[in-house]
Design a protein around this motif. Structure first.
Motif, PDB file in Angstrom:
ATOM      1  N   MET A  55      -8.166-133.330 -17.967  1.00  0.00           N
ATOM      2  CA  MET A  55      -7.680-131.961 -17.831  1.00  0.00           C
ATOM      3  C   MET A  55      -7.220-131.455 -19.193  1.00  0.00           C
ATOM      4  N   PRO A  56      -7.392-130.161 -19.452  1.00  0.00           N
ATOM      5  CA  PRO A  56      -6.960-129.610 -20.735  1.00  0.00           C
ATOM      6  C   PRO A  56      -5.437-129.631 -20.862  1.00  0.00           C
ATOM      7  N   ASP A  57      -4.982-129.509 -22.102  1.00  0.00           N
ATOM      8  CA  ASP A  57      -3.547-129.392 -22.334  1.00  0.00           C
ATOM      9  C   ASP A  57      -3.007-128.180 -21.588  1.00  0.00           C
ATOM     10  N   SER A  58      -1.759-128.297 -21.154  1.00  0.00           N
ATOM     11  CA  SER A  58      -1.090-127.192 -20.468  1.00  0.00           C
ATOM     12  C   SER A  58      -0.208-126.426 -21.440  1.00  0.00           C
ATOM     13  N   VAL A  59      -0.046-125.150 -21.165  1.00  0.00           N
ATOM     14  CA  VAL A  59       0.852-124.309 -21.949  1.00  0.00           C
ATOM     15  C   VAL A  59       1.812-123.624 -20.982  1.00  0.00           C
ATOM     16  N   LEU A  60       3.091-123.856 -21.188  1.00  0.00           N
ATOM     17  CA  LEU A  60       4.142-123.217 -20.404  1.00  0.00           C
ATOM     18  C   LEU A  60       4.554-121.968 -21.180  1.00  0.00           C
ATOM     19  N   ILE A  61       4.489-120.815 -20.531  1.00  0.00           N
ATOM     20  CA  ILE A  61       4.730-119.539 -21.203  1.00  0.00           C
ATOM     21  C   ILE A  61       6.022-118.939 -20.658  1.00  0.00           C
ATOM     22  N   LEU A  62       6.983-118.724 -21.570  1.00  0.00           N
ATOM     23  CA  LEU A  62       8.317-118.256 -21.189  1.00  0.00           C
ATOM     24  C   LEU A  62       8.621-116.910 -21.841  1.00  0.00           C
ATOM     25  N   HIS A  63       8.991-115.934 -21.021  1.00  0.00           N
ATOM     26  CA  HIS A  63       9.326-114.595 -21.496  1.00  0.00           C
ATOM     27  C   HIS A  63      10.754-114.541 -22.046  1.00  0.00           C
TER      28      HIS A  63
END
Length: 140
Positions: free
Chosen positions: A1-9
């Protein structure tokens, strides 16, 4: 699986403000997770424990690495999360973070607004922690 990116506002925003970044990251092959969190209702520590840490843990079961893309307060949360993991003896995993305008040196605007209504009420406990005084979270 590709790397994950957690996106925080940032403070007072929603994940919709970060959606264009998520789209670009998905097109580049990353698994993205946009996170809505109650930025005006809880302290930085509470947000890290209730929102960030569980998301990183869940994504870590599916990806070798979990990266962060953040705006403003989101960068403070990512840094606080990293500090908690480091203090807990966690070794680095080559994860990366891209932080857009994080107030890591504190915020002079927070200093001005945190004692004034309606800002004090509307922006909640997080605003109280983002100033430039020595007790502020970014400087701690």
């Amino acid at each position: 699986m590709p790397d994950s990116v957690l996106i925080l506002h940032g403070l007072g925003r929603t994940s919709l403000s970060m959606a264009p970044l998520a789209l670009g990251l998905r097109r580049a092959g990353f698994h993205t997770t946009l996170v809505d969190y109650p930025s005006r209702r809880h302290s930085v520590e509470e947000l890290v424990e209730a929102v960030v840490a569980p998301r990183v843990e869940a994504l870590g079961h599916h990806s070798e690495r979990v990266h962060f893309v953040t705006h403003s307060l989101g960068g403070v949360l990512a840094r606080a999360h990293a500090a908690m993991r480091y203090d807990a003896g966690h070794r680095g995993d080559d994860s990366r973070a891209v932080m857009i305008a994080p107030p890591h040196a504190g915020s002079e605007i927070a200093d001005l607004l945190r004692q004034r209504q309606p800002f004090k009420s509307v922006l909640g406990p997080t605003l109280q922690e983002l100033g430039t005084d020595p007790d502020s979270v970014p400087l701690g």
